[in-house]
Enzyme design. Structure first.
Site, PDB file in Angstrom:
ATOM      1  N   THR A 179      11.585  56.818  35.525  1.00 21.90           N
ATOM      2  CA  THR A 179      13.039  56.840  35.655  1.00 21.90           C
ATOM      3  C   THR A 179      13.460  56.169  36.968  1.00 21.90           C
ATOM      4  O   THR A 179      12.789  56.346  37.981  1.00 21.90           O
ATOM      5  CB  THR A 179      13.491  58.317  35.680  1.00 21.90           C
ATOM      6  OG1 THR A 179      13.126  58.914  34.455  1.00 21.90           O
ATOM      7  CG2 THR A 179      14.965  58.459  35.920  1.00 21.90           C
TER       8      THR A 179
ATOM      9  N   ASP B  29      16.595  64.951  31.419  1.00 26.42           N
ATOM     10  CA  ASP B  29      17.477  65.375  32.499  1.00 26.42           C
ATOM     11  C   ASP B  29      18.375  64.261  33.023  1.00 26.42           C
ATOM     12  O   ASP B  29      19.464  64.501  33.528  1.00 26.42           O
ATOM     13  CB  ASP B  29      16.637  65.876  33.682  1.00 26.42           C
ATOM     14  CG  ASP B  29      15.724  64.771  34.218  1.00 26.42           C
ATOM     15  OD1 ASP B  29      14.999  64.163  33.408  1.00 26.42           O
ATOM     16  OD2 ASP B  29      15.744  64.497  35.434  1.00 26.42           O
TER      17      ASP B  29
HETATM   18  N1  GLY Z   1      13.193  62.277  33.773  1.00 26.09           N
HETATM   19  C1  GLY Z   1      13.155  61.522  32.607  1.00 26.09           C
HETATM   20  C2  GLY Z   1      13.070  62.306  31.390  1.00 26.09           C
HETATM   21  O1  GLY Z   1      12.413  63.336  31.347  1.00 26.09           O
HETATM   22  O2  GLY Z   1      13.639  61.894  30.415  1.00 26.09           O
END
Ligand code: GLY
Length: 303
Positions: A170, A201
């Site tokens: 991410t 998230d």
């Molecule tokens: N932090 C990226 C996800 O879990 O989608």
């Protein structure tokens, strides 16, 4: 105020042969975002431009080159938030947008709503001048092979889908502009082999991204489900508001993530006074920082 820009390019066990690509990627993102801040532009524009660069860079799990879901498709989530007004825009589970952060920004600027998903998000984007692409345009051979290998192993040995060694690449950015406003943006392809429709998230307010001038701007990376359970970006911002330094709070947030829900990931955090923190509990995390007086980038390690 003196502007500040801080970006991350994911927290995971970045392999040695991908370190240079990660460093280049976060440095390019800083350059793009800094151009905006340097000409007096807003923190909101700066985080958008920085994230677009990383979405366009297939090194990262964002935009083209993202992880594939269980069906072999790219499904993207993104959020952008403005600390002065608390305006926010998010998209989830989009399959036909090269730069989901652009669509998120349009939502923030031009919609009375905050969040759109799937076809509705794509329709909103198209109606606001953003070109749609084919899902295949977002898929690269490296990820086809990664999914094939993962699914072949999964049949035999049930690998840990959320191991810190797997990529949670991410991307995100937080910025402070000359007017004293902060902003944050986060964009992701989510986790490898995720179930279609699974949302992480990254695009949820307060989880993967948050910005409030009165508290702080935060962008998280890592295994999404534990981060969501703790609403970790907001948790951290609130602690800054109660007087703790962002540097300490970022570390405290990642400790809390591990201790409370056995999560792993990373966070960048910045307050409206330009104080910042970077923390992770994954083997590595890619980040870059620029202020009026310094420019730094790194792949920090956690043994
Ligand atoms: N932090 C990226 C996800 O879990 O989608």
């Amino acid at each position: 105020m003196d502007p500040v820009l801080l970006v991350h390019g994911g927290a995971w066990a970045i392999p040695d042969d991908m370190v240079d690509a990660h460093l280049n990627g976060v440095r390019h993102a800083i350059a793009a975002g800094w151009q905006v801040l340097n000409r007096g532009g807003s923190s909101l524009d700066a985080v958008e431009e920085a994230v677009v660069i990383m979405e366009d860079d297939q090194t990262f799990d964002a935009g083209r080159g993202s992880f594939l879901n269980r069906d072999g498709k790219v499904q993207l989530d993104a959020l952008i938030m403005e600390g002065a007004t608390l305006r926010a825009g998010g998209v989830g589970c989009v399959e036909h947008l090269r730069n989901p952060i652009r669509a998120a920004r349009k939502i923030l600027s031009e919609s009375p709503h905050v969040y759109f998903v799937a076809e509705g998000a794509e329709r909103f984007a198209a109606e606001h001048g953003i070109a749609l692409c084919k899902n295949e345009d977002l898929i690269i051979p490296r990820e086809v092979e990664r999914l094939r290998e993962f699914q072949a192993h999964a049949a035999e040995e049930k690998p840990d889908l959320f191991a810190a060694t797997l990529s949670h690449d991410t991307v995100g950015a937080v910025a402070l502009d000359a007017k004293g406003d902060i902003a944050a943006a986060t964009s992701t392809g989510g986790t490898l082999n995720k179930a279609p429709g699974r949302l992480g998230d990254s695009s949820l307010i307060g989880c993967g991204c948050y910005a409030d001038n009165k508290t702080a701007a935060a962008s998280t990376t890592g295994w999404g489900e534990p981060i969501m359970k703790l609403v970790l970006a907001k948790w951290a911002a609130d602690r800054v508001a109660s007087g703790s330094l962002p540097e300490w709070v970022a570390a405290e947030a990642i400790n809390y993530l591990q201790a409370r829900v056995n999560g792993h990931g990373g966070m960048i955090l910045l307050d409206a006074r330009g104080r910042f923190g970077i923390a992770h509990n994954t083997p590595r995390m890619a980040w870059a920082l620029k202020t009026m007086s310094e420019e730094r980038s790194g792949i920090s390690r956690q043994e």
